[in-house]
Design a protein around this motif. Structure first.
Motif, PDB file in Angstrom:
ATOM      1  N   ALA A   1    -112.622 -25.846  23.396  1.00  0.00           N
ATOM      2  CA  ALA A   1    -112.411 -25.237  22.083  1.00  0.00           C
ATOM      3  C   ALA A   1    -113.702 -24.721  21.477  1.00  0.00           C
ATOM      4  O   ALA A   1    -113.677 -23.784  20.662  1.00  0.00           O
ATOM      5  CB  ALA A   1    -111.764 -26.246  21.134  1.00  0.00           C
TER       6      ALA A   1
ATOM      7  N   LEU B   1    -114.331 -21.028  21.552  1.00  0.00           N
ATOM      8  CA  LEU B   1    -113.341 -20.361  20.708  1.00  0.00           C
ATOM      9  C   LEU B   1    -113.694 -20.524  19.235  1.00  0.00           C
ATOM     10  O   LEU B   1    -113.504 -19.598  18.436  1.00  0.00           O
ATOM     11  CB  LEU B   1    -111.943 -20.929  20.974  1.00  0.00           C
ATOM     12  CG  LEU B   1    -111.421 -20.861  22.404  1.00  0.00           C
ATOM     13  CD1 LEU B   1    -110.000 -21.416  22.479  1.00  0.00           C
ATOM     14  CD2 LEU B   1    -111.444 -19.428  22.923  1.00  0.00           C
ATOM     15  N   ILE B   2    -114.202 -21.701  18.869  1.00  0.00           N
ATOM     16  CA  ILE B   2    -114.581 -21.938  17.471  1.00  0.00           C
ATOM     17  C   ILE B   2    -115.718 -21.005  17.066  1.00  0.00           C
ATOM     18  O   ILE B   2    -115.653 -20.331  16.027  1.00  0.00           O
ATOM     19  CB  ILE B   2    -114.989 -23.405  17.256  1.00  0.00           C
ATOM     20  CG1 ILE B   2    -113.782 -24.330  17.458  1.00  0.00           C
ATOM     21  CG2 ILE B   2    -115.566 -23.603  15.852  1.00  0.00           C
ATOM     22  CD1 ILE B   2    -114.123 -25.808  17.433  1.00  0.00           C
TER      23      ILE B   2
ATOM     24  N   ALA C   1    -114.306 -17.409  16.915  1.00  0.00           N
ATOM     25  CA  ALA C   1    -113.364 -17.236  15.807  1.00  0.00           C
ATOM     26  C   ALA C   1    -114.094 -17.204  14.462  1.00  0.00           C
ATOM     27  O   ALA C   1    -113.740 -16.422  13.573  1.00  0.00           O
ATOM     28  CB  ALA C   1    -112.326 -18.355  15.818  1.00  0.00           C
TER      29      ALA C   1
ATOM     30  N   GLN D   1    -110.655 -15.323  26.564  1.00  0.00           N
ATOM     31  CA  GLN D   1    -111.094 -16.248  25.519  1.00  0.00           C
ATOM     32  C   GLN D   1    -111.366 -15.527  24.191  1.00  0.00           C
ATOM     33  O   GLN D   1    -111.127 -16.092  23.123  1.00  0.00           O
ATOM     34  CB  GLN D   1    -112.357 -17.000  25.966  1.00  0.00           C
ATOM     35  CG  GLN D   1    -112.124 -18.189  26.851  1.00  0.00           C
ATOM     36  CD  GLN D   1    -111.744 -17.790  28.274  1.00  0.00           C
ATOM     37  OE1 GLN D   1    -112.085 -16.700  28.718  1.00  0.00           O
ATOM     38  NE2 GLN D   1    -111.065 -18.668  28.977  1.00  0.00           N
TER      39      GLN D   1
ATOM     40  N   ALA E   1    -109.698 -16.429  20.649  1.00  0.00           N
ATOM     41  CA  ALA E   1    -110.451 -16.656  19.421  1.00  0.00           C
ATOM     42  C   ALA E   1    -109.918 -15.779  18.292  1.00  0.00           C
ATOM     43  O   ALA E   1    -109.819 -16.215  17.141  1.00  0.00           O
ATOM     44  CB  ALA E   1    -111.933 -16.372  19.661  1.00  0.00           C
TER      45      ALA E   1
ATOM     46  N   ALA F   1    -106.843 -17.366  17.165  1.00  0.00           N
ATOM     47  CA  ALA F   1    -107.167 -18.563  16.380  1.00  0.00           C
ATOM     48  C   ALA F   1    -107.542 -18.187  14.953  1.00  0.00           C
ATOM     49  O   ALA F   1    -107.161 -18.864  13.987  1.00  0.00           O
ATOM     50  CB  ALA F   1    -108.302 -19.336  17.044  1.00  0.00           C
TER      51      ALA F   1
ATOM     52  N   ALA G   1    -109.295 -21.586  11.333  1.00  0.00           N
ATOM     53  CA  ALA G   1    -109.662 -21.041  12.647  1.00  0.00           C
ATOM     54  C   ALA G   1    -110.126 -22.146  13.583  1.00  0.00           C
ATOM     55  O   ALA G   1    -109.799 -22.146  14.773  1.00  0.00           O
ATOM     56  CB  ALA G   1    -110.755 -19.979  12.487  1.00  0.00           C
TER      57      ALA G   1
ATOM     58  N   ALA H   1    -108.382 -23.154  17.030  1.00  0.00           N
ATOM     59  CA  ALA H   1    -109.172 -23.142  18.257  1.00  0.00           C
ATOM     60  C   ALA H   1    -109.049 -24.473  18.993  1.00  0.00           C
ATOM     61  O   ALA H   1    -108.969 -24.512  20.225  1.00  0.00           O
ATOM     62  CB  ALA H   1    -110.638 -22.850  17.939  1.00  0.00           C
TER      63      ALA H   1
ATOM     64  N   THR I   1    -101.183 -18.013  22.607  1.00  0.00           N
ATOM     65  CA  THR I   1    -101.951 -16.932  21.992  1.00  0.00           C
ATOM     66  C   THR I   1    -101.023 -15.814  21.529  1.00  0.00           C
ATOM     67  O   THR I   1    -101.158 -15.294  20.415  1.00  0.00           O
ATOM     68  CB  THR I   1    -102.978 -16.363  22.989  1.00  0.00           C
ATOM     69  OG1 THR I   1    -103.846 -17.412  23.414  1.00  0.00           O
ATOM     70  CG2 THR I   1    -103.799 -15.253  22.347  1.00  0.00           C
TER      71      THR I   1
END
Length: 319
Positions: free
Chosen positions: A18, A21-22, A25, A236, A240, A243, A254, A258, A293
Protein backbone atom coordinates in the motif's frame (compact mmCIF):
# COMPACT_ATOMS: atom_id res chain seq x y z
CA UNK A 1 -1.93 -21.95 11.33
CA UNK A 2 -3.88 -19.72 13.76
CA UNK A 3 -5.63 -16.50 12.87
CA UNK A 4 -3.03 -14.22 14.50
CA UNK A 5 -0.26 -15.87 12.50
CA UNK A 6 -2.25 -15.33 9.31
CA UNK A 7 -2.66 -11.65 10.18
CA UNK A 8 1.07 -11.36 10.90
CA UNK A 9 1.67 -12.47 7.30
CA UNK A 10 -1.06 -10.48 5.55
CA UNK A 11 -0.83 -7.13 7.36
CA UNK A 12 2.92 -6.43 6.78
CA UNK A 13 2.47 -7.39 3.12
CA UNK A 14 -0.58 -5.14 2.89
CA UNK A 15 1.26 -2.16 4.35
CA UNK A 16 4.31 -2.72 2.13
CA UNK A 17 2.21 -2.92 -1.04
CA UNK A 18 0.00 0.00 0.00
CA UNK A 19 2.92 2.39 0.66
CA UNK A 20 3.61 3.19 -3.04
CA UNK A 21 -0.12 3.69 -3.59
CA UNK A 22 -0.35 6.03 -0.59
CA UNK A 23 2.53 8.21 -1.80
CA UNK A 24 1.10 8.40 -5.32
CA UNK A 25 -2.50 8.96 -4.22
CA UNK A 26 -1.39 11.82 -1.97
CA UNK A 27 0.33 13.37 -4.97
CA UNK A 28 -2.87 13.01 -6.94
CA UNK A 29 -4.75 14.82 -4.17
CA UNK A 30 -2.50 17.87 -4.55
CA UNK A 31 -2.88 17.98 -8.33
CA UNK A 32 -6.61 17.44 -8.48
CA UNK A 33 -7.37 19.64 -5.48
CA UNK A 34 -5.67 22.42 -7.46
CA UNK A 35 -7.97 21.72 -10.41
CA UNK A 36 -5.71 19.69 -12.70
CA UNK A 37 -6.66 16.12 -13.65
CA UNK A 38 -3.60 13.89 -13.44
CA UNK A 39 -4.10 10.64 -15.33
CA UNK A 40 -0.32 10.63 -15.69
CA UNK A 41 0.32 9.24 -12.20
CA UNK A 42 1.17 5.89 -13.77
CA UNK A 43 3.83 7.45 -15.98
CA UNK A 44 5.24 9.47 -13.10
CA UNK A 45 5.56 6.26 -11.09
CA UNK A 46 7.35 4.65 -14.04
CA UNK A 47 9.89 7.50 -14.10
CA UNK A 48 10.40 7.23 -10.34
CA UNK A 49 10.89 3.46 -10.51
CA UNK A 50 13.34 3.70 -13.41
CA UNK A 51 15.45 6.46 -11.84
CA UNK A 52 15.54 4.76 -8.44
CA UNK A 53 16.70 1.40 -9.83
CA UNK A 54 19.31 2.87 -12.19
CA UNK A 55 20.66 5.15 -9.44
CA UNK A 56 20.72 2.25 -6.98
CA UNK A 57 22.68 0.05 -9.37
CA UNK A 58 25.13 2.85 -10.19
CA UNK A 59 25.88 4.09 -6.68
CA UNK A 60 25.26 1.12 -4.36
CA UNK A 61 28.98 0.61 -3.71
CA UNK A 62 29.56 4.25 -2.81
CA UNK A 63 26.48 4.87 -0.67
CA UNK A 64 26.01 1.50 1.02
CA UNK A 65 22.91 1.16 3.21
CA UNK A 66 21.81 4.72 2.39
CA UNK A 67 21.46 3.86 -1.31
CA UNK A 68 17.68 3.18 -1.47
CA UNK A 69 16.93 6.34 0.54
CA UNK A 70 19.03 8.57 -1.69
CA UNK A 71 17.62 6.82 -4.77
CA UNK A 72 14.10 7.71 -3.64
CA UNK A 73 15.07 11.37 -3.26
CA UNK A 74 16.65 11.45 -6.73
CA UNK A 75 13.58 9.74 -8.21
CA UNK A 76 11.38 12.32 -6.48
CA UNK A 77 13.25 15.22 -8.08
CA UNK A 78 13.38 13.71 -11.58
CA UNK A 79 9.71 12.75 -11.53
CA UNK A 80 8.78 16.22 -10.30
CA UNK A 81 10.67 17.75 -13.24
CA UNK A 82 8.99 15.29 -15.62
CA UNK A 83 5.57 16.36 -14.32
CA UNK A 84 6.29 19.89 -15.57
CA UNK A 85 5.48 18.60 -19.07
CA UNK A 86 1.94 17.89 -17.93
CA UNK A 87 1.73 21.23 -16.15
CA UNK A 88 2.87 23.18 -19.21
CA UNK A 89 0.49 21.33 -21.53
CA UNK A 90 -2.58 21.45 -19.30
CA UNK A 91 -2.13 24.80 -17.53
CA UNK A 92 -0.15 27.08 -19.85
CA UNK A 93 -1.35 25.68 -23.19
CA UNK A 94 -4.79 24.64 -21.83
CA UNK A 95 -4.61 21.26 -23.54
CA UNK A 96 -7.09 18.54 -22.62
CA UNK A 97 -5.82 17.35 -19.24
CA UNK A 98 -6.83 13.73 -19.74
CA UNK A 99 -5.08 13.54 -23.12
CA UNK A 100 -1.99 15.19 -21.65
CA UNK A 101 -1.90 12.67 -18.81
CA UNK A 102 -2.29 9.72 -21.16
CA UNK A 103 0.52 11.10 -23.36
CA UNK A 104 2.68 11.39 -20.23
CA UNK A 105 2.09 7.70 -19.49
CA UNK A 106 3.13 6.63 -23.00
CA UNK A 107 6.14 8.96 -23.01
CA UNK A 108 7.36 7.69 -19.63
CA UNK A 109 7.10 4.01 -20.49
CA UNK A 110 8.56 4.38 -23.98
CA UNK A 111 11.50 6.56 -22.94
CA UNK A 112 12.44 4.43 -19.92
CA UNK A 113 12.36 1.17 -21.88
CA UNK A 114 14.46 2.78 -24.60
CA UNK A 115 17.01 3.91 -21.99
CA UNK A 116 17.06 0.47 -20.33
CA UNK A 117 17.83 -1.12 -23.68
CA UNK A 118 20.47 1.53 -24.36
CA UNK A 119 22.19 1.24 -20.98
CA UNK A 120 21.88 -2.48 -20.22
CA UNK A 121 21.45 -3.88 -23.74
CA UNK A 122 18.47 -5.98 -22.62
CA UNK A 123 14.82 -5.55 -21.77
CA UNK A 124 15.28 -5.05 -18.05
CA UNK A 125 17.83 -3.84 -15.54
CA UNK A 126 19.85 -5.99 -13.18
CA UNK A 127 18.42 -6.68 -9.74
CA UNK A 128 19.42 -4.29 -6.98
CA UNK A 129 21.28 -5.55 -3.92
CA UNK A 130 20.52 -2.57 -1.67
CA UNK A 131 16.82 -2.36 -0.87
CA UNK A 132 14.70 -1.20 2.06
CA UNK A 133 15.34 -3.72 4.82
CA UNK A 134 12.48 -5.13 6.88
CA UNK A 135 12.83 -4.71 10.62
CA UNK A 136 10.95 -5.08 13.87
CA UNK A 137 10.21 -1.52 14.98
CA UNK A 138 11.76 -0.98 18.44
CA UNK A 139 9.33 -0.89 21.37
CA UNK A 140 6.23 -1.03 19.14
CA UNK A 141 6.99 -4.59 18.00
CA UNK A 142 7.03 -5.68 21.67
CA UNK A 143 3.38 -4.76 22.20
CA UNK A 144 1.38 -7.97 22.80
CA UNK A 145 -0.57 -9.20 19.76
CA UNK A 146 -0.62 -5.86 17.94
CA UNK A 147 3.16 -5.56 17.82
CA UNK A 148 3.65 -8.81 15.96
CA UNK A 149 0.90 -8.00 13.46
CA UNK A 150 1.59 -4.36 12.67
CA UNK A 151 5.17 -3.59 13.65
CA UNK A 152 7.16 -6.72 12.89
CA UNK A 153 8.86 -7.50 9.58
CA UNK A 154 8.06 -4.09 8.09
CA UNK A 155 10.15 -1.33 6.50
CA UNK A 156 10.27 2.20 7.83
CA UNK A 157 9.30 3.65 4.45
CA UNK A 158 5.87 2.01 4.73
CA UNK A 159 5.07 3.83 7.96
CA UNK A 160 6.53 7.05 6.63
CA UNK A 161 3.83 6.85 3.93
CA UNK A 162 1.10 6.52 6.56
CA UNK A 163 2.49 9.37 8.68
CA UNK A 164 2.80 11.50 5.54
CA UNK A 165 -0.94 11.10 4.89
CA UNK A 166 -1.65 12.85 8.21
CA UNK A 167 0.91 15.54 7.40
CA UNK A 168 -0.70 16.16 4.01
CA UNK A 169 -4.13 16.35 5.66
CA UNK A 170 -2.82 19.03 8.00
CA UNK A 171 -1.14 20.88 5.14
CA UNK A 172 -4.22 20.92 2.91
CA UNK A 173 -6.85 21.69 5.54
CA UNK A 174 -4.99 23.66 8.23
CA UNK A 175 -2.49 25.89 6.42
CA UNK A 176 -2.78 28.95 4.13
CA UNK A 177 -0.98 27.01 1.38
CA UNK A 178 -3.61 24.26 1.53
CA UNK A 179 -6.41 26.83 1.44
CA UNK A 180 -4.93 28.33 -1.72
CA UNK A 181 -4.59 24.89 -3.32
CA UNK A 182 -8.22 24.09 -2.58
CA UNK A 183 -9.46 27.52 -3.64
CA UNK A 184 -7.96 27.35 -7.14
CA UNK A 185 -9.56 23.93 -7.58
CA UNK A 186 -12.99 25.01 -6.39
CA UNK A 187 -13.35 28.59 -7.64
CA UNK A 188 -10.22 29.91 -9.39
CA UNK A 189 -11.82 33.23 -10.33
CA UNK A 190 -12.64 34.01 -6.70
CA UNK A 191 -9.14 32.94 -5.67
CA UNK A 192 -7.64 35.19 -8.34
CA UNK A 193 -9.76 38.11 -7.09
CA UNK A 194 -8.31 37.58 -3.62
CA UNK A 195 -4.77 37.79 -4.97
CA UNK A 196 -3.97 34.08 -5.32
CA UNK A 197 -1.85 33.28 -8.38
CA UNK A 198 -3.93 30.49 -9.92
CA UNK A 199 -1.31 29.43 -12.46
CA UNK A 200 1.43 29.24 -9.83
CA UNK A 201 -0.68 27.20 -7.41
CA UNK A 202 -1.73 24.77 -10.13
CA UNK A 203 1.87 24.35 -11.23
CA UNK A 204 2.83 23.63 -7.63
CA UNK A 205 -0.01 21.12 -7.31
CA UNK A 206 1.08 19.20 -10.40
CA UNK A 207 4.77 19.30 -9.46
CA UNK A 208 4.06 18.06 -5.93
CA UNK A 209 2.01 15.24 -7.44
CA UNK A 210 5.00 14.40 -9.64
CA UNK A 211 7.32 14.33 -6.62
CA UNK A 212 5.02 12.08 -4.61
CA UNK A 213 4.33 9.74 -7.54
CA UNK A 214 8.07 9.51 -8.15
CA UNK A 215 8.51 8.42 -4.53
CA UNK A 216 5.72 5.89 -4.97
CA UNK A 217 7.31 4.38 -8.07
CA UNK A 218 10.73 4.30 -6.42
CA UNK A 219 9.39 2.61 -3.30
CA UNK A 220 7.51 0.00 -5.32
CA UNK A 221 10.56 -0.82 -7.43
CA UNK A 222 12.85 -0.87 -4.39
CA UNK A 223 10.63 -3.08 -2.21
CA UNK A 224 8.59 -5.29 -4.54
CA UNK A 225 10.20 -5.91 -7.94
CA UNK A 226 13.84 -4.96 -7.16
CA UNK A 227 14.49 -4.23 -10.85
CA UNK A 228 12.98 -2.23 -13.69
CA UNK A 229 11.21 -3.61 -16.75
CA UNK A 230 8.04 -2.99 -18.74
CA UNK A 231 5.96 -4.60 -15.98
CA UNK A 232 7.53 -2.99 -12.90
CA UNK A 233 4.71 -0.45 -12.68
CA UNK A 234 1.75 -2.45 -13.87
CA UNK A 235 -1.36 -0.44 -13.08
CA UNK A 236 -0.26 0.85 -9.67
CA UNK A 237 -0.64 4.45 -10.85
CA UNK A 238 -4.24 3.81 -11.83
CA UNK A 239 -4.85 2.05 -8.51
CA UNK A 240 -3.53 5.16 -6.75
CA UNK A 241 -5.85 7.29 -8.87
CA UNK A 242 -8.73 5.03 -7.88
CA UNK A 243 -7.68 5.26 -4.22
CA UNK A 244 -7.75 9.06 -4.44
CA UNK A 245 -11.27 9.02 -5.94
CA UNK A 246 -12.43 6.28 -3.57
CA UNK A 247 -11.11 8.44 -0.72
CA UNK A 248 -13.08 11.43 -2.06
CA UNK A 249 -10.01 13.57 -2.76
CA UNK A 250 -9.18 13.54 0.97
CA UNK A 251 -5.65 12.54 2.11
CA UNK A 252 -6.82 10.23 4.89
CA UNK A 253 -9.53 8.74 2.71
CA UNK A 254 -6.95 8.12 -0.02
CA UNK A 255 -4.69 6.43 2.52
CA UNK A 256 -7.51 4.16 3.69
CA UNK A 257 -8.41 3.23 0.14
CA UNK A 258 -4.74 2.56 -0.68
CA UNK A 259 -4.52 0.22 2.31
CA UNK A 260 -7.63 -1.55 1.03
CA UNK A 261 -6.05 -2.01 -2.40
CA UNK A 262 -2.81 -3.06 -0.71
CA UNK A 263 -4.76 -5.78 1.10
CA UNK A 264 -6.16 -7.02 -2.22
CA UNK A 265 -2.66 -7.08 -3.71
CA UNK A 266 -1.21 -8.88 -0.69
CA UNK A 267 -3.87 -11.60 -0.94
CA UNK A 268 -2.98 -12.11 -4.60
CA UNK A 269 0.64 -12.73 -3.56
CA UNK A 270 0.47 -14.60 -0.24
CA UNK A 271 -3.10 -15.87 -0.44
CA UNK A 272 -2.18 -19.24 -1.95
CA UNK A 273 -0.17 -20.10 1.17
CA UNK A 274 -2.96 -19.23 3.61
CA UNK A 275 -5.60 -21.72 4.75
CA UNK A 276 -8.51 -19.33 4.16
CA UNK A 277 -7.61 -18.70 0.52
CA UNK A 278 -5.75 -21.77 -0.69
CA UNK A 279 -8.92 -23.29 -2.20
CA UNK A 280 -9.72 -20.15 -4.19
CA UNK A 281 -8.37 -20.35 -7.78
CA UNK A 282 -5.26 -18.20 -8.01
CA UNK A 283 -6.60 -16.31 -11.02
CA UNK A 284 -9.34 -14.79 -8.85
CA UNK A 285 -6.80 -13.56 -6.33
CA UNK A 286 -4.64 -12.11 -9.11
CA UNK A 287 -7.45 -10.12 -10.70
CA UNK A 288 -8.98 -8.95 -7.39
CA UNK A 289 -6.92 -5.71 -7.12
CA UNK A 290 -7.88 -4.67 -10.65
CA UNK A 291 -11.56 -5.53 -10.21
CA UNK A 292 -11.65 -3.44 -7.03
CA UNK A 293 -9.95 -0.60 -8.90
CA UNK A 294 -12.63 -0.67 -11.60
CA UNK A 295 -15.37 -0.70 -8.95
CA UNK A 296 -13.85 2.31 -7.21
CA UNK A 297 -13.32 4.24 -10.47
CA UNK A 298 -16.93 3.72 -11.54
CA UNK A 299 -18.05 5.34 -8.29
CA UNK A 300 -19.93 2.26 -7.17
CA UNK A 301 -18.80 2.67 -3.55
CA UNK A 302 -20.31 5.92 -2.36
CA UNK A 303 -20.67 9.22 -4.14
CA UNK A 304 -17.49 11.17 -4.81
CA UNK A 305 -17.76 14.87 -5.63
CA UNK A 306 -14.67 16.19 -7.38
CA UNK A 307 -13.37 19.75 -6.93
CA UNK A 308 -15.73 21.98 -8.92
CA UNK A 309 -13.09 23.43 -11.27
CA UNK A 310 -11.32 20.11 -11.84
CA UNK A 311 -10.30 19.72 -15.47
CA UNK A 312 -11.29 23.28 -16.41
CA UNK A 313 -8.46 25.53 -17.68
CA UNK A 314 -8.45 28.97 -16.08
CA UNK A 315 -8.47 31.98 -18.39
CA UNK A 316 -7.85 35.17 -16.46
CA UNK A 317 -10.64 37.71 -16.88
CA UNK A 318 -13.05 35.28 -18.55
CA UNK A 319 -16.41 34.75 -16.85
Amino acid sequence: MDFLHVLSIIVPAMIALAAPLIFTALGGVFSERSGVVNIGLEGLMVIGAFVAIVFNLAFADQLGAATPWVAVLVAMVVSMLFSVLHAVASISFRADQVVSGVALNFLALGSTLFLVKLIYDKGQTDFIQKSFSKVDIPLLSDIPVIGKIFFSNVSYISYIAILLAFLVWYMIYKTPFGLRIRSVGEHPMAADTMGVNVTKMRYLGVMISGAFAGIGGAVHASTVTLDFSHSTINGQGFMALAAMIFGKWHPLGAMGAALFFGLAQSLSIVGASLPFFKDIPSVYLLIAPYVLTIIALTGFIGRADAPKALGTPYIKGKR
